[in-house]
Design an enzyme around this catalytic site. Structure first.
Site, short mmCIF file in Angstrom:
data_model
loop_
_atom_site.label_atom_id
_atom_site.label_comp_id
_atom_site.label_asym_id
_atom_site.label_seq_id
_atom_site.Cartn_x
_atom_site.Cartn_y
_atom_site.Cartn_z
N ASN A 1 -10.12 -0.67 0.69
CA ASN A 1 -8.68 -0.50 0.60
C ASN A 1 -8.20 -1.09 -0.74
O ASN A 1 -8.20 -2.31 -0.90
CB ASN A 1 -8.03 -1.21 1.79
N CYS B 1 0.82 -1.22 0.00
CA CYS B 1 0.00 0.00 0.00
C CYS B 1 0.85 1.27 0.00
O CYS B 1 0.33 2.37 -0.12
CB CYS B 1 -0.94 0.00 1.19
N HIS C 1 -3.35 6.91 2.22
CA HIS C 1 -3.78 5.59 1.75
C HIS C 1 -5.12 5.28 2.42
O HIS C 1 -5.27 5.40 3.64
CB HIS C 1 -2.72 4.56 2.12
N1 ACO Z 1 -17.60 -8.48 11.18
C1 ACO Z 1 -18.01 -8.67 12.44
N2 ACO Z 1 -17.16 -8.88 13.46
C2 ACO Z 1 -15.85 -8.90 13.16
C3 ACO Z 1 -15.36 -8.72 11.87
C4 ACO Z 1 -16.30 -8.51 10.85
N3 ACO Z 1 -15.95 -8.31 9.57
N4 ACO Z 1 -14.02 -8.80 11.90
C5 ACO Z 1 -13.66 -9.02 13.16
N5 ACO Z 1 -14.78 -9.10 13.94
C6 ACO Z 1 -14.86 -9.33 15.38
C7 ACO Z 1 -13.66 -10.01 15.93
O1 ACO Z 1 -13.76 -11.42 15.81
C8 ACO Z 1 -13.68 -9.56 17.37
O2 ACO Z 1 -14.60 -10.34 18.06
P1 ACO Z 1 -14.26 -10.86 19.55
O3 ACO Z 1 -14.10 -9.61 20.35
O4 ACO Z 1 -15.45 -11.70 19.88
O5 ACO Z 1 -12.99 -11.64 19.41
C9 ACO Z 1 -14.25 -8.15 17.31
O6 ACO Z 1 -14.93 -8.07 16.03
C10 ACO Z 1 -13.20 -7.08 17.36
O7 ACO Z 1 -12.17 -7.40 16.42
P2 ACO Z 1 -10.89 -6.53 16.31
O8 ACO Z 1 -9.94 -7.18 15.34
O9 ACO Z 1 -10.41 -6.18 17.68
O10 ACO Z 1 -11.52 -5.21 15.62
P3 ACO Z 1 -10.82 -3.83 15.42
O11 ACO Z 1 -11.61 -2.80 16.08
O12 ACO Z 1 -9.34 -3.91 15.68
O13 ACO Z 1 -11.02 -3.62 13.85
C11 ACO Z 1 -9.84 -3.77 11.76
C12 ACO Z 1 -10.46 -4.55 12.93
C13 ACO Z 1 -10.95 -3.00 11.06
C14 ACO Z 1 -9.23 -4.78 10.80
C15 ACO Z 1 -8.77 -2.80 12.30
O14 ACO Z 1 -7.90 -3.48 13.18
C16 ACO Z 1 -7.97 -2.15 11.20
O15 ACO Z 1 -8.49 -1.39 10.41
N6 ACO Z 1 -6.65 -2.41 11.17
C17 ACO Z 1 -5.80 -1.86 10.13
C18 ACO Z 1 -5.92 -2.73 8.93
C19 ACO Z 1 -5.34 -2.12 7.71
O16 ACO Z 1 -5.48 -0.96 7.46
N7 ACO Z 1 -4.74 -3.00 6.91
C20 ACO Z 1 -4.29 -2.64 5.64
C21 ACO Z 1 -2.95 -2.00 5.62
S1 ACO Z 1 -2.52 -1.61 4.05
C22 ACO Z 1 -1.77 -2.91 3.18
O17 ACO Z 1 -0.56 -2.88 2.98
C23 ACO Z 1 -2.59 -4.03 2.63
#
Ligand code: ACO
Length: 332
Positions: free
Chosen positions: A287, A116, A257
């Site tokens: 993304n 990214c 990004h």
């Molecule tokens: N729908 C419903 N529930 C979900 C989903 C979903 N799609 N995904 C995860 N959950 C659940 C999890 O299982 C967890 O449940 P639990 O508490 O019972 O275990 C709960 O939701 C919370 O999950 P978290 O992973 O703690 O959620 P978080 O608030 O951290 O959000 C996210 C997750 C959106 C992925 C966030 O961490 C994020 O945006 N991180 C950055 C990711 C990113 O930008 N990546 C790309 C980088 S660029 C590249 O080079 C590709």
């Protein structure tokens, strides 16, 4: 042989292209246990485009043609084509195929992989060729089809990504519009986000093995990547602004990004950049990796939001881990 020295860089055209098929959050509930509300609240994403039919080089070529048209040059004028992608149609690279499809017969073309961060890394790479006077007209494309490599049963990642392409034309100019930049890598955190090759040993002849494996779908530690982004992106932007001798108040647009609306908001808040200066289109596309910055840039330019002379603070961040920032002015 150097033709000129001490030349500046101008960004004179932009273009983008997206696959025609879109999938909204509701559609994803057929695949994994999730909801529109969870995805929209945690990420800001509402829908994404998916390349069912289109190849990477097809959407990249279309974006490039639009950028070339805006710049008012011909494909034969291009000296260099850089394709920033992690999802080439061909592991040997797709830039040459795009060069052929464009009819850019004089241009040398190669792929650049930095996930990214690819667009920002490509912008800086292209600028070096222009600033040294080697090349005058460069096409930089950011394009990715991450849907090829998403684990569609993993709700933690499959809701985040979409496909698309964006491109810019960069030209030698008397005034240097690339005001400052900073690029960083940290391989110690490589495992936080990867699309890794997994080897399967295959015995060719007794005692001699080769690896006949494949790439495995994207794995990500979302929390780690989130923490990394909100800490490192403001730092790298501040460093690039320092190098550019630009203050926060002089920034017209923050163009990050498009990974997650919460990351965009947190970075803007930390830098005290008002919301109305933050460019965001991830609700529509998710993304799109290396495509996200040029795609958002092109939309904002064509909507008339970004105007010639506007100062843009952009930052890419992602797998590697890699991150970087470039401060530039739009237009000639
Ligand atoms: N729908 C419903 N529930 C979900 C989903 C979903 N799609 N995904 C995860 N959950 C659940 C999890 O299982 C967890 O449940 P639990 O508490 O019972 O275990 C709960 O939701 C919370 O999950 P978290 O992973 O703690 O959620 P978080 O608030 O951290 O959000 C996210 C997750 C959106 C992925 C966030 O961490 C994020 O945006 N991180 C950055 C990711 C990113 O930008 N990546 C790309 C980088 S660029 C590249 O080079 C590709």
């Amino acid at each position: 042989m150097l033709q000129q020295t001490g030349v500046g860089v101008a960004i004179t055209g932009s273009g983008s292209a997206i696959p025609s098929v879109s999938l909204d959050n509701q559609g994803l509930t057929q695949l994994v246990e999730t909801s529109d509300d969870w995805i929209a609240t945690r990420t800001g994403i509402r829908q994404r485009r998916l390349a069912g039919e289109e190849s990477l080089s097809a959407i990249a070529t279309l974006a490039a043609q639009r950028a070339i048209a805006m710049a008012g040059i011909a494909p034969e004028d291009l000296d260099l084509i850089i394709l920033a992608t992690s999802t080439a149609d061909d592991l040997f690279g797709s830039a040459s195929s795009i060069q052929f499809q464009l009819g850019a017969s004089r241009a040398v073309a190669f792929d650049l992989t930095a996930a990214c961060s690819g667009f920002v890394f490509g912008l800086v790479t292209a600028s070096q060729f222009i600033r040294t006077g080697v090349y005058q007209n460069v096409l930089l494309i950011g394009a990715d089809i991450l849907s090829r490599w998403v684990d569609w049963s993993d709700r933690g990642t499959c809701v985040l990504f979409g496909d698309g392409a964006g491109a810019i034309v960069m030209q030698a100019s008397e005034r240097d519009r690339l005001l400052g930049f900073e690029l960083r890598s940290d391989g110690t955190q490589h495992q936080s986000l990867s699309l890794a090759y997994t080897a399967q040993p295959k015995e060719l002849v007794p005692g001699i093995n080769v690896q006949a494996g494949t790439y495995h779908p994207i794995t990500m530690n979302g929390k780690e990547v989130y923490r990394f982004a909100v800490q490192k992106v403001p730092e790298v932007l501040e460093k690039a602004m320092f190098r550019a001798s630009i203050s926060i108040e002089q920034i017209d647009w923050l163009l990050l990004h498009q990974a997650n609306q919460r990351i965009l908001d947190a970075v803007a808040q930390r830098l005290k950049i008002p919301t109305e200066k933050v460019i965001s289109n991830l609700a529509n596309y998710g993304n799109t990796s290396a495509a996200s910055i040029p795609l958002a840039l092109d939309e904002a330019v064509r909507e008339g939001k970004i105007k010639p002379g506007d100062i843009i603070a952009s930052s890419g961040f992602g797998a590697g881990l890699t991150w970087g920032a470039a401060i530039f002015q739009w237009g000639r």
